[in-house]
Enzyme design. Structure first.
Site, PDB file in Angstrom:
ATOM      1  N   GLU A  33       0.831  -1.216   0.000  1.00 41.67           N
ATOM      2  CA  GLU A  33       0.000   0.000   0.000  1.00 41.67           C
ATOM      3  C   GLU A  33       0.860   1.258   0.000  1.00 41.67           C
ATOM      4  OE1 GLU A  33      -3.087  -0.161  -1.188  1.00 41.67           O
ATOM      5  OE2 GLU A  33      -3.661  -1.439   0.491  1.00 41.67           O
ATOM      6  N   HIS A  34       0.490   2.180  -0.877  1.00 38.16           N
ATOM      7  CA  HIS A  34       1.191   3.456  -1.063  1.00 38.16           C
ATOM      8  C   HIS A  34       2.613   3.246  -1.601  1.00 38.16           C
ATOM      9  CE1 HIS A  34      -1.843   6.279   0.445  1.00 38.16           C
ATOM     10  NE2 HIS A  34      -2.232   5.241   1.141  1.00 38.16           N
ATOM     11  N   SER A  67     -24.788   7.610 -17.302  1.00 38.45           N
ATOM     12  CA  SER A  67     -24.542   6.581 -16.293  1.00 38.45           C
ATOM     13  C   SER A  67     -25.844   6.196 -15.625  1.00 38.45           C
ATOM     14  CB  SER A  67     -23.565   7.104 -15.238  1.00 38.45           C
ATOM     15  OG  SER A  67     -23.579   6.225 -14.133  1.00 38.45           O
ATOM     16  N   LEU A 125     -12.269   0.701  -3.472  1.00 43.95           N
ATOM     17  CA  LEU A 125     -12.272  -0.511  -4.301  1.00 43.95           C
ATOM     18  C   LEU A 125     -12.076  -0.181  -5.786  1.00 43.95           C
ATOM     19  CD1 LEU A 125     -15.170  -2.346  -2.404  1.00 43.95           C
ATOM     20  CD2 LEU A 125     -12.693  -2.642  -2.110  1.00 43.95           C
ATOM     21  N   SER A 128     -13.097   4.320  -9.690  1.00 41.61           N
ATOM     22  CA  SER A 128     -12.620   5.267 -10.718  1.00 41.61           C
ATOM     23  C   SER A 128     -11.807   4.537 -11.775  1.00 41.61           C
ATOM     24  CB  SER A 128     -11.724   6.348 -10.118  1.00 41.61           C
ATOM     25  OG  SER A 128     -12.229   6.807  -8.924  1.00 41.61           O
ATOM     26  N   ASP A 172      -4.173   0.763  -9.460  1.00 45.74           N
ATOM     27  CA  ASP A 172      -5.592   0.439  -9.647  1.00 45.74           C
ATOM     28  C   ASP A 172      -5.921   0.192 -11.116  1.00 45.74           C
ATOM     29  OD1 ASP A 172      -5.530   1.006  -6.987  1.00 45.74           O
ATOM     30  OD2 ASP A 172      -6.586   2.925  -7.153  1.00 45.74           O
ATOM     31  N   TYR A 224      -3.556  12.411   0.735  1.00 51.08           N
ATOM     32  CA  TYR A 224      -2.864  11.491  -0.169  1.00 51.08           C
ATOM     33  C   TYR A 224      -1.664  12.205  -0.811  1.00 51.08           C
ATOM     34  CZ  TYR A 224      -2.272   8.009  -3.915  1.00 51.08           C
ATOM     35  OH  TYR A 224      -1.765   7.074  -4.776  1.00 51.08           O
TER      36      TYR A 224
END
Ligand code: GLA
Length: 384
Positions: A33-34, A67, A125, A128, A172, A224
């Site tokens: 992570e990161h 959408s 999750l 995007s 991602d 972030y």
């Protein structure tokens, strides 16, 4: 919504059958992570939750977007007017992909797009990335651009970084574009080299639970970006291109060189130990010792909570309650500050652990979490 329903809505909206239907999944990250904006290692796998897109080309320089998940009708945009930072709505993600394709010199003359998603938004999750990748894959197919999956991921990251303005890494989008069913993706984010690691928990009597805390998060917010800037400062102080270049064996020496830069020291310690944890998880899985990854996941959580400081009370509570109820390991997953945690459990303990987490949330007066089992699923694909 199934592919046929997405087609039917497309016909209602745009008056003709779409040229095709594509889907791209959300992901959870098992470990790492990161690390992705530090040129490090990550290990995500795809969820069965997908964003589905029905798409046709247009020739008049117009992009029409709709959408099923957002109120409001069809949004119409002129391709020539697409500009970074011009759009603060959900449409920035698909429009950003079209902008990134055109900016890289690919011919895209317009599209009609209808989207529908089962990936929860703001839950860590990768809703995007699913949205970006499904649009990129559809346009790559229809316009016969011949892009490789990793190139699609890079384009989508560019859309998110530059057009949307969120300074995220490459994990991602690569997960959504490249994952395979039954596998976790061991990815080196420096050169995007990949290895598919078999990850069939059910065969071993194990389950991986995702606990969505329902605490929404956003990466365009400041925290972030601050972590990212702090990591870059650490790399600069240590004279390396990226924190990936600090070897685990050299961590103590690196920390000593950082002197009284306490915050940078904590960030560096997380990144270096986290890269090492990814390598440990890979070798445990490759040697068939799946249960032994549990404590490594839990160590990763402690590092994100105490050193990197991106956890949240709800995420910590999932981890503590799950471990007390017998889980093998647990950690927050994704960017943090809310979103989801993952919990590795014996199949026979699913109910006990789920109940313990749910009761702990009720006792703490937190919104009830949403718990589901994650099965490593397929990456982006054409579905019809
Ligand atoms: C978000 C970002 C990723 C990655 C994770 C943290 O999901 O989109 O690029 O940095 O946070 O591992």
């Amino acid at each position: 919504m199934g592919a046929q329903q997405v087609r039917d809505v497309f016909v209602d909206l745009y008056g003709a059958e779409p040229e095709g239907v594509w889907s791209a999944p959300g992901r959870v990250n098992l470990i790492g992570e990161h690390t992705d904006y530090n040129d490090g290692f990550v290990m995500p796998f795809a969820l069965p939750h997908v964003t589905t897109a029905a798409v046709s080309r247009r020739t008049d320089g117009v992009l029409r977007l709709h959408s099923a998940d957002v109120d409001g009708g069809v949004v119409e945009l002129a391709l020539d007017a697409l500009a970074p930072g011009s759009d603060r709505n959900w449409t920035a993600y698909p429009a950003g992909v079209v902008w990134a394709l055109r900016e890289t010199g690919h011919t895209v003359t317009g599209a009609d797009i209808h989207l529908s998603s089962t990936v929860p938004t703001g839950a860590g999750l990768s809703s995007s990335a699913a949205l970006e990748v499904v649009v990129a894959l559809a346009l790559d197919d229809l316009y016969e651009l011949g892009l490789k999956r990793w190139q699609l991921a890079r384009l989508c990251q560019r859309a998110e970084n530059v057009y949307v303005g969120a300074p995220t890494g490459i994990m991602d989008q690569t997960a959504s574009a490249c994952c395979q069913a039954g596998h976790a993706l061991f990815l080196d984010t420096r050169d995007l080299s990949q290895k598919q690691i078999p990850f069939d928990l059910a065969a071993e009597g194990l389950r991986l639970l995702v606990v969505d805390t329902q605490v929404k998060h956003a990466h365009s917010g400041g925290e972030y970006g601050k972590r990212r800037a702090g990591c870059e400062k650490g790399a600069a102080l240590l004279g390396v291109d990226a924190l990936r270049d600090v070897p685990y064996e050299g961590l103590d020496e690196a920390l000593a060189r950082l002197g009284d830069e306490e915050e940078v020291r904590r960030l560096v310690r997380h990144i270096v130990t986290e890269n090492h944890r990814v390598e440990r998880v890979v070798s445990l899985l490759e040697s068939g010792d799946t249960r032994a990854i549990g404590p490594v996941l839990t160590e990763g959580h402690a590092s994100l909570r105490d050193d990197f400081r991106v956890s949240a009370p709800e995420l910590d509570l999932v981890v503590d309650a799950a471990l007390s109820a017998g889980a093998l390991g647990a950690r927050m997953t994704g960017g943090g500050f809310g979103g989801s945690a993952i919990v590795l459990v014996e199949a026979t303990d699913v109910e006990t652990v789920t109940k313990a987490v749910t009761e702990a949330f009720a006792a703490a007066d937190f919104t009830a979490p949403r718990v589901f089992e994650a099965v490593p699923s397929a990456g982006a694909r054409r579905v019809s």
